[in-house]
Design an enzyme around this catalytic site. Sequence first.
Site, PDB file in Angstrom:
ATOM      1  N   ARG A 180      12.213  96.906 -29.153  1.00  0.00           N
ATOM      2  CA  ARG A 180      13.414  97.657 -28.719  1.00  0.00           C
ATOM      3  C   ARG A 180      13.193  98.387 -27.408  1.00  0.00           C
ATOM      4  NH1 ARG A 180      13.314  98.662 -34.210  1.00  0.00           N
ATOM      5  NH2 ARG A 180      14.750  97.286 -35.322  1.00  0.00           N
ATOM      6  N   LYS A 229      18.328  95.541 -12.951  1.00  0.00           N
ATOM      7  CA  LYS A 229      19.032  94.381 -13.518  1.00  0.00           C
ATOM      8  C   LYS A 229      17.989  93.346 -13.908  1.00  0.00           C
ATOM      9  CE  LYS A 229      23.633  94.337 -11.467  1.00  0.00           C
ATOM     10  NZ  LYS A 229      24.574  93.525 -10.651  1.00  0.00           N
ATOM     11  N   GLU A 282      18.754  89.130   2.513  1.00  0.00           N
ATOM     12  CA  GLU A 282      19.141  90.316   1.729  1.00  0.00           C
ATOM     13  C   GLU A 282      18.860  91.599   2.522  1.00  0.00           C
ATOM     14  OE1 GLU A 282      20.697  89.936  -1.176  1.00  0.00           O
ATOM     15  OE2 GLU A 282      19.990  88.059  -2.106  1.00  0.00           O
ATOM     16  N   LYS A 302      19.140 100.365  -1.289  1.00  0.00           N
ATOM     17  CA  LYS A 302      19.450  99.931  -2.652  1.00  0.00           C
ATOM     18  C   LYS A 302      19.350 101.105  -3.616  1.00  0.00           C
ATOM     19  CE  LYS A 302      19.294  96.555  -6.163  1.00  0.00           C
ATOM     20  NZ  LYS A 302      18.945  95.224  -6.608  1.00  0.00           N
ATOM     21  N   GLU A 336      27.030  99.342 -12.312  1.00  0.00           N
ATOM     22  CA  GLU A 336      28.117  98.626 -11.644  1.00  0.00           C
ATOM     23  C   GLU A 336      29.455  98.877 -12.321  1.00  0.00           C
ATOM     24  OE1 GLU A 336      26.739  94.858 -10.180  1.00  0.00           O
ATOM     25  OE2 GLU A 336      28.775  94.146  -9.871  1.00  0.00           O
ATOM     26  N   ARG A 391      28.145  99.697  -6.616  1.00  0.00           N
ATOM     27  CA  ARG A 391      27.045  98.735  -6.697  1.00  0.00           C
ATOM     28  C   ARG A 391      27.522  97.323  -6.357  1.00  0.00           C
ATOM     29  NH1 ARG A 391      21.853  98.484 -10.837  1.00  0.00           N
ATOM     30  NH2 ARG A 391      20.960  96.643  -9.870  1.00  0.00           N
ATOM     31  N   ASN A 396      26.885  92.788  -3.600  1.00  0.00           N
ATOM     32  CA  ASN A 396      27.194  91.358  -3.743  1.00  0.00           C
ATOM     33  C   ASN A 396      27.802  90.765  -2.491  1.00  0.00           C
ATOM     34  OD1 ASN A 396      26.301  91.297  -6.423  1.00  0.00           O
ATOM     35  ND2 ASN A 396      28.261  92.098  -7.144  1.00  0.00           N
ATOM     36  N   HIS A 424      27.862  87.059  -1.733  1.00  0.00           N
ATOM     37  CA  HIS A 424      27.415  86.365  -2.939  1.00  0.00           C
ATOM     38  C   HIS A 424      28.506  85.516  -3.598  1.00  0.00           C
ATOM     39  CE1 HIS A 424      23.835  88.703  -2.377  1.00  0.00           C
ATOM     40  NE2 HIS A 424      23.264  88.221  -3.464  1.00  0.00           N
ATOM     41  N   HIS A 477      27.359  81.965  -3.928  1.00  0.00           N
ATOM     42  CA  HIS A 477      27.172  81.318  -5.235  1.00  0.00           C
ATOM     43  C   HIS A 477      27.909  79.992  -5.301  1.00  0.00           C
ATOM     44  CE1 HIS A 477      25.921  85.200  -7.542  1.00  0.00           C
ATOM     45  NE2 HIS A 477      24.902  84.617  -6.933  1.00  0.00           N
ATOM     46  N   HIS A 506      18.590  80.802  -2.705  1.00  0.00           N
ATOM     47  CA  HIS A 506      19.568  81.869  -2.926  1.00  0.00           C
ATOM     48  C   HIS A 506      19.874  82.636  -1.633  1.00  0.00           C
ATOM     49  CE1 HIS A 506      21.751  85.160  -4.739  1.00  0.00           C
ATOM     50  NE2 HIS A 506      20.891  86.024  -4.185  1.00  0.00           N
TER      51      HIS A 506
HETATM   52  N1  LIG Z   1      17.452  91.543 -10.780  1.00  0.00           N
HETATM   53  C1  LIG Z   1      18.060  91.570  -9.618  1.00  0.00           C
HETATM   54  O1  LIG Z   1      18.645  92.584  -9.217  1.00  0.00           O
HETATM   55  C2  LIG Z   1      18.020  90.348  -8.760  1.00  0.00           C
HETATM   56  C3  LIG Z   1      18.459  90.413  -7.441  1.00  0.00           C
HETATM   57  C4  LIG Z   1      18.336  89.280  -6.640  1.00  0.00           C
HETATM   58  C5  LIG Z   1      17.800  88.114  -7.176  1.00  0.00           C
HETATM   59  N2  LIG Z   1      17.390  88.084  -8.474  1.00  0.00           N
HETATM   60  C6  LIG Z   1      16.777  86.874  -9.030  1.00  0.00           C
HETATM   61  O2  LIG Z   1      15.570  86.620  -8.325  1.00  0.00           O
HETATM   62  C7  LIG Z   1      15.261  85.229  -8.448  1.00  0.00           C
HETATM   63  C8  LIG Z   1      14.773  84.724  -7.111  1.00  0.00           C
HETATM   64  O3  LIG Z   1      13.643  85.445  -6.731  1.00  0.00           O
HETATM   65  P1  LIG Z   1      12.638  84.912  -5.616  1.00  0.00           P
HETATM   66  O4  LIG Z   1      13.408  84.453  -4.455  1.00  0.00           O
HETATM   67  O5  LIG Z   1      11.610  85.962  -5.466  1.00  0.00           O
HETATM   68  O6  LIG Z   1      12.082  83.580  -6.276  1.00  0.00           O
HETATM   69  P2  LIG Z   1      10.740  83.215  -7.079  1.00  0.00           P
HETATM   70  O7  LIG Z   1      10.313  84.308  -7.965  1.00  0.00           O
HETATM   71  O8  LIG Z   1      11.007  81.899  -7.695  1.00  0.00           O
HETATM   72  O9  LIG Z   1       9.668  83.041  -5.913  1.00  0.00           O
HETATM   73  C9  LIG Z   1       9.862  82.021  -4.952  1.00  0.00           C
HETATM   74  C10 LIG Z   1       8.629  81.132  -4.853  1.00  0.00           C
HETATM   75  O10 LIG Z   1       7.606  81.812  -4.138  1.00  0.00           O
HETATM   76  C11 LIG Z   1       6.393  81.826  -4.885  1.00  0.00           C
HETATM   77  N3  LIG Z   1       5.721  83.077  -4.500  1.00  0.00           N
HETATM   78  C12 LIG Z   1       6.084  84.329  -4.869  1.00  0.00           C
HETATM   79  N4  LIG Z   1       5.352  85.230  -4.203  1.00  0.00           N
HETATM   80  C13 LIG Z   1       4.489  84.548  -3.407  1.00  0.00           C
HETATM   81  C14 LIG Z   1       3.487  84.916  -2.480  1.00  0.00           C
HETATM   82  N5  LIG Z   1       3.264  86.199  -2.182  1.00  0.00           N
HETATM   83  N6  LIG Z   1       2.783  83.931  -1.879  1.00  0.00           N
HETATM   84  C15 LIG Z   1       3.048  82.631  -2.132  1.00  0.00           C
HETATM   85  N7  LIG Z   1       3.996  82.219  -2.985  1.00  0.00           N
HETATM   86  C16 LIG Z   1       4.708  83.162  -3.614  1.00  0.00           C
HETATM   87  C17 LIG Z   1       6.812  81.701  -6.306  1.00  0.00           C
HETATM   88  O11 LIG Z   1       5.779  81.171  -7.086  1.00  0.00           O
HETATM   89  C18 LIG Z   1       8.010  80.760  -6.196  1.00  0.00           C
HETATM   90  O12 LIG Z   1       7.541  79.432  -6.108  1.00  0.00           O
HETATM   91  C19 LIG Z   1      16.518  84.552  -8.929  1.00  0.00           C
HETATM   92  O13 LIG Z   1      16.335  84.161 -10.264  1.00  0.00           O
HETATM   93  C20 LIG Z   1      17.583  85.627  -8.853  1.00  0.00           C
HETATM   94  O14 LIG Z   1      18.580  85.503  -9.846  1.00  0.00           O
HETATM   95  C21 LIG Z   1      17.482  89.174  -9.253  1.00  0.00           C
HETATM   96 ZN   LIG Z   2      21.139  88.093  -3.775  1.00  0.00          ZN
END
Ligand SMILES: NC(=O)c1ccc[n+]([C@@H]2O[C@H](COP(=O)([O-])OP(=O)(O)OC[C@H]3O[C@@H](n4cnc5c(N)ncnc54)[C@H](O)[C@@H]3O)[C@@H](O)[C@H]2O)c1
Ligand SMILES: [Zn+2]
Length: 363
Positions: free
Chosen positions: A117, A139, A181, A223, A233, A238, A242, A245, A249, A263
Amino acid sequence: MTIVPVALGARSYDVRIEAGLLARAGEHLAPLAKGRRFVIVTDENLLPHLATLQASLGVDSEAIVLPAGEGTKSWAQLESLTDRLLDLGVERSDHVIALGGGVIGDLVGFATSILKRGCHFVQVPTTLLAQVDSSVGGKTAINSRAGKNLVGAFHQPALVLIDPQVLDTLPPRELRAGYAEVVKYALIDDFAFFEWCEANAAALLADDPEARTHAIAHSVAAKARIVAEDERETTGKRALLNLGHTFGHALEAETGFSSKLLHGEGVAAGMALAFAYSARRGLCPGQDAERVAKHLRAIGLPDGLQAAGVTASGARLVEHMLHDKKMAAGTLPFLLARGIGQTFLDKTVDLTDVAEFLDAQPR
Ligand SMILES: NC(=O)c1ccc[n+]([C@@H]2O[C@H](COP(=O)([O-])OP(=O)(O)OC[C@H]3O[C@@H](n4cnc5c(N)ncnc54)[C@H](O)[C@@H]3O)[C@@H](O)[C@H]2O)c1
Ligand SMILES: [Zn+2]
């Protein structure tokens, strides 16, 4: 060291940012250990950084290494991760460490929100996107059959440790995508930061440590400010995060959420489209829209449909938008702009007009 506080009452925490911080993470994590071992969750591309982190801890730690990629934000991985955390005897008072990009951060955040929990977690983000966006704000989510991020929870980390140096190993395309971003915060409400971006983006992408640290700290502060005002949100504040986005998307959906369009690349094209659409509606000067597109082009990010490689009709893209989770009571709120740094939420956008606008874009 730059410390950005995220002010959320009892759920407040610090974001600590410093080059080389990973190798000193143990100093920051020691107060959370309480004599127990840490469990670190990471992905297979991060083994060198995992070794640095484990060496810095000075206490026993256990690592769970998951496959890299968006596919890891799944029910199957959530189930297997929670089972492994339970097997390792993680207690509610323990802090699980998420070392990775947004995928690891989102999955670990959600897993710890439901484990017994709710137990604590620490974000150690390793992509630019995770450092400036996903690791802050609480999030968390996994993907489901119906779409991305549709199953999740609000669960704030206890601490966020950001080492800009870990970006040295990140593929350049991922770095650029994360930069979208950063520009987003400038376009939302910070014209002076946009000017800084225009002057410093090249240095940041070419590994100037000062430029990187400044961009990250400034983005995190933006942020944190927005999240502190509207954690869940509900007030619309908040939702400003987006920007780009809704269009983005739709482009991601059209390219199958694949490596064809990351993304951040979708968001870049989406922001350019949001500005171009605002200009078409007479809300924003055309030269502002062109200036945004020009900056994105200059750093190798897509500035519209053509650069994103999307040839679909406007109607089809609008259909993707209607599947967007932000659709409320049959209307689709759009983030539009009156100029650079002047984004606002418009709930009266006519989707037929959006489709016509998209049809008129070069393919
Ligand atoms: N929670 C939130 O507020 C929020 C906001 C924006 C995006 N997201 C989510 O984040 C995700 C995307 O995140 P991302 O772009 O970080 O992708 P990711 O976590 O898939 O990382 C991208 C790639 O880079 C590699 N990698 C990571 N750090 C590295 C480093 N220092 N050196 C070498 N390789 C490295 C990873 O293994 C992966 O292959 C999506 O699922 C999206 O929905 C969440
Ligand atoms: Zn984003």
